[in-house]
Design an enzyme around this catalytic site. Structure first.
Site, PDB file in Angstrom:
ATOM      1  N   HIS A 133       0.641  -8.670  13.118  1.00 43.81           N
ATOM      2  CA  HIS A 133       0.227  -7.972  14.339  1.00 43.81           C
ATOM      3  C   HIS A 133       1.474  -7.763  15.206  1.00 43.81           C
ATOM      4  CE1 HIS A 133      -1.918  -6.697  17.839  1.00 43.81           C
ATOM      5  NE2 HIS A 133      -3.102  -6.885  17.262  1.00 43.81           N
ATOM      6  N   TYR A 134       1.780  -6.498  15.494  1.00 44.46           N
ATOM      7  CA  TYR A 134       2.998  -6.186  16.243  1.00 44.46           C
ATOM      8  C   TYR A 134       2.793  -6.192  17.756  1.00 44.46           C
ATOM      9  CZ  TYR A 134       5.981  -5.160  12.262  1.00 44.46           C
ATOM     10  OH  TYR A 134       6.746  -5.270  11.128  1.00 44.46           O
TER      11      TYR A 134
ATOM     12  N   LYS B  33       9.072   3.685  16.423  1.00 43.83           N
ATOM     13  CA  LYS B  33      10.149   2.719  16.230  1.00 43.83           C
ATOM     14  C   LYS B  33      11.488   3.228  16.768  1.00 43.83           C
ATOM     15  CE  LYS B  33       7.792   0.936  12.145  1.00 43.83           C
ATOM     16  NZ  LYS B  33       7.791   0.835  10.670  1.00 43.83           N
TER      17      LYS B  33
ATOM     18  N   HIS C  12       0.640  -5.599   2.540  1.00 36.98           N
ATOM     19  CA  HIS C  12       1.472  -4.893   3.515  1.00 36.98           C
ATOM     20  C   HIS C  12       2.905  -5.399   3.486  1.00 36.98           C
ATOM     21  CE1 HIS C  12      -2.265  -3.317   5.338  1.00 36.98           C
ATOM     22  NE2 HIS C  12      -2.742  -4.463   4.885  1.00 36.98           N
TER      23      HIS C  12
ATOM     24  N   ARG D  15      -5.902   1.145   4.515  1.00 36.96           N
ATOM     25  CA  ARG D  15      -4.812   1.681   3.696  1.00 36.96           C
ATOM     26  C   ARG D  15      -4.544   0.809   2.475  1.00 36.96           C
ATOM     27  NH1 ARG D  15      -3.068  -0.318   8.604  1.00 36.96           N
ATOM     28  NH2 ARG D  15      -1.267  -1.722   8.716  1.00 36.96           N
TER      29      ARG D  15
ATOM     30  N   HIS E  38       0.823  -1.208   0.000  1.00 35.07           N
ATOM     31  CA  HIS E  38       0.000   0.000   0.000  1.00 35.07           C
ATOM     32  C   HIS E  38       0.863   1.266   0.000  1.00 35.07           C
ATOM     33  CE1 HIS E  38       0.925   0.867   4.229  1.00 35.07           C
ATOM     34  NE2 HIS E  38       0.801  -0.430   4.431  1.00 35.07           N
TER      35      HIS E  38
ATOM     36  N   THR F 215       2.163  -0.228  13.329  1.00 35.57           N
ATOM     37  CA  THR F 215       0.709  -0.241  13.182  1.00 35.57           C
ATOM     38  C   THR F 215       0.117  -1.635  13.330  1.00 35.57           C
ATOM     39  OG1 THR F 215       1.094  -0.248  10.797  1.00 35.57           O
ATOM     40  CG2 THR F 215       0.441   1.833  11.804  1.00 35.57           C
ATOM     41  N   GLY F 216       0.551  -2.575  12.494  1.00 37.71           N
ATOM     42  CA  GLY F 216      -0.045  -3.899  12.535  1.00 37.71           C
ATOM     43  C   GLY F 216      -1.487  -3.879  12.076  1.00 37.71           C
TER      44      GLY F 216
ATOM     45  N   GLU G 136      -1.445  -6.959   7.566  1.00 38.29           N
ATOM     46  CA  GLU G 136      -0.099  -6.781   8.104  1.00 38.29           C
ATOM     47  C   GLU G 136       0.065  -7.695   9.316  1.00 38.29           C
ATOM     48  OE1 GLU G 136       2.873  -6.441   8.013  1.00 38.29           O
ATOM     49  OE2 GLU G 136       3.341  -4.305   7.940  1.00 38.29           O
TER      50      GLU G 136
ATOM     51  N   ARG H 275      12.433  -7.750  11.262  1.00 38.34           N
ATOM     52  CA  ARG H 275      12.855  -8.405  10.026  1.00 38.34           C
ATOM     53  C   ARG H 275      13.099  -9.904  10.163  1.00 38.34           C
ATOM     54  NH1 ARG H 275      10.718  -4.789   8.191  1.00 38.34           N
ATOM     55  NH2 ARG H 275      11.593  -2.903   7.281  1.00 38.34           N
TER      56      ARG H 275
ATOM     57  N   SER I  33       1.321   5.377   4.606  1.00 40.45           N
ATOM     58  CA  SER I  33       0.291   5.715   5.582  1.00 40.45           C
ATOM     59  C   SER I  33       0.835   6.768   6.547  1.00 40.45           C
ATOM     60  CB  SER I  33      -0.136   4.474   6.370  1.00 40.45           C
ATOM     61  OG  SER I  33       0.907   4.067   7.249  1.00 40.45           O
TER      62      SER I  33
END
Length: 228
Positions: free
Chosen positions: A89-90, A98, A176, A60, A9, A21-22, A87, A115, A12
């Site tokens: 989930h963080y 970050k 994502h 997004r 996307h 974001t996740g 995306e 990563r 954002s």
């Protein structure tokens, strides 16, 4: 031969502000909208006729999909939305800057969370709820590694995208950074230890061409306007 184009996307607000974001919905920036339009212009020049588009449940990605389809005059094709392309989930990192997380835990740990393949970001203490997932009976994760993201993505690839490609129907996927990295890892057969080197920038299409057995014949990083 059949074509698959995958696109992250457009930028954002969270991308712009360097925020995790996740599964949180955040809007596109004006630059993100322009990136979607630029992707559409490039795909229009290539002349690929898509049979279907696939995207996540995140605004997004949905908006970027619509921008691209409008630019290539293919708004009429079916758009399939699935949580499996969301995306990753963080977890407890969601909503956090970050750079500040890096100060707290160090660059190496942050890199592994962002990563690495199996590294799991800190989990939430309570599960979040959202009606878009409740209606499907899907429990929102407390946190996800890239491996977990790939695990929930692959059934959709195998059941929905790959069969259409095998039928000779070109497919567009707009998702994502992490979900596309998980797909790329599978398609390109990238070892676990090397996936940390793969980056998927916003609004930079990747074009796969497959033979009749879905073996990759060619992979192209589509050059955007103004790029060398």
């Amino acid at each position: 031969m059949v074509d698959l184009v995958i696109v992250r996307h457009g930028q954002s607000q969270a991308n712009r502000d360097n925020i995790f974001t996740g599964w949180t919905d955040v809007p596109l920036t004006p630059e993100g909208i322009a990136q979607g339009q630029a992707v559409g212009r490039e795909l229009a020049q290539l002349g690929i006729q898509f049979a279907d588009a696939h995207t996540s449940y995140m605004g997004r990605a949905i908006k970027t999909t619509n921008i691209i389809l409008e630019a290539i005059d293919q708004l009429y094709i079916p758009v399939h939305k699935t949580w499996r392309l969301n995306e990753r989930h963080y977890g407890a990192l969601s909503g956090r800057n970050k750079a500040k997380v890096k100060e707290e835990v160090g660059a190496e740990q942050l890199h592994r969370w962002r990563r690495g393949y199996s590294d799991l970001p800190p989990q939430l203490t309570e599960r979040q709820h959202d009606r878009r997932y409740n209606r499907l009976g899907v429990k929102m994760p407390l946190s996800e590694s890239l491996a977990m993201t790939q695990q929930r993505l692959l059934p959709y690839w195998q059941d929905q995208i790959a069969p259409r490609l095998l039928d000779g129907k070109n497919q567009l996927v707009v998702a994502h950074g992490s979900s596309l990295r998980a797909l790329i890892k599978y398609l390109d057969q990238i070892p676990d230890e090397d996936i940390d080197k793969v980056e998927v920038p916003n609004g930079k299409p990747i074009w796969y061409r497959f033979d009749d057995h879905l073996h990759i014949v060619k992979k192209t990083f589509i050059t955007m306007d103004g790029e060398d």
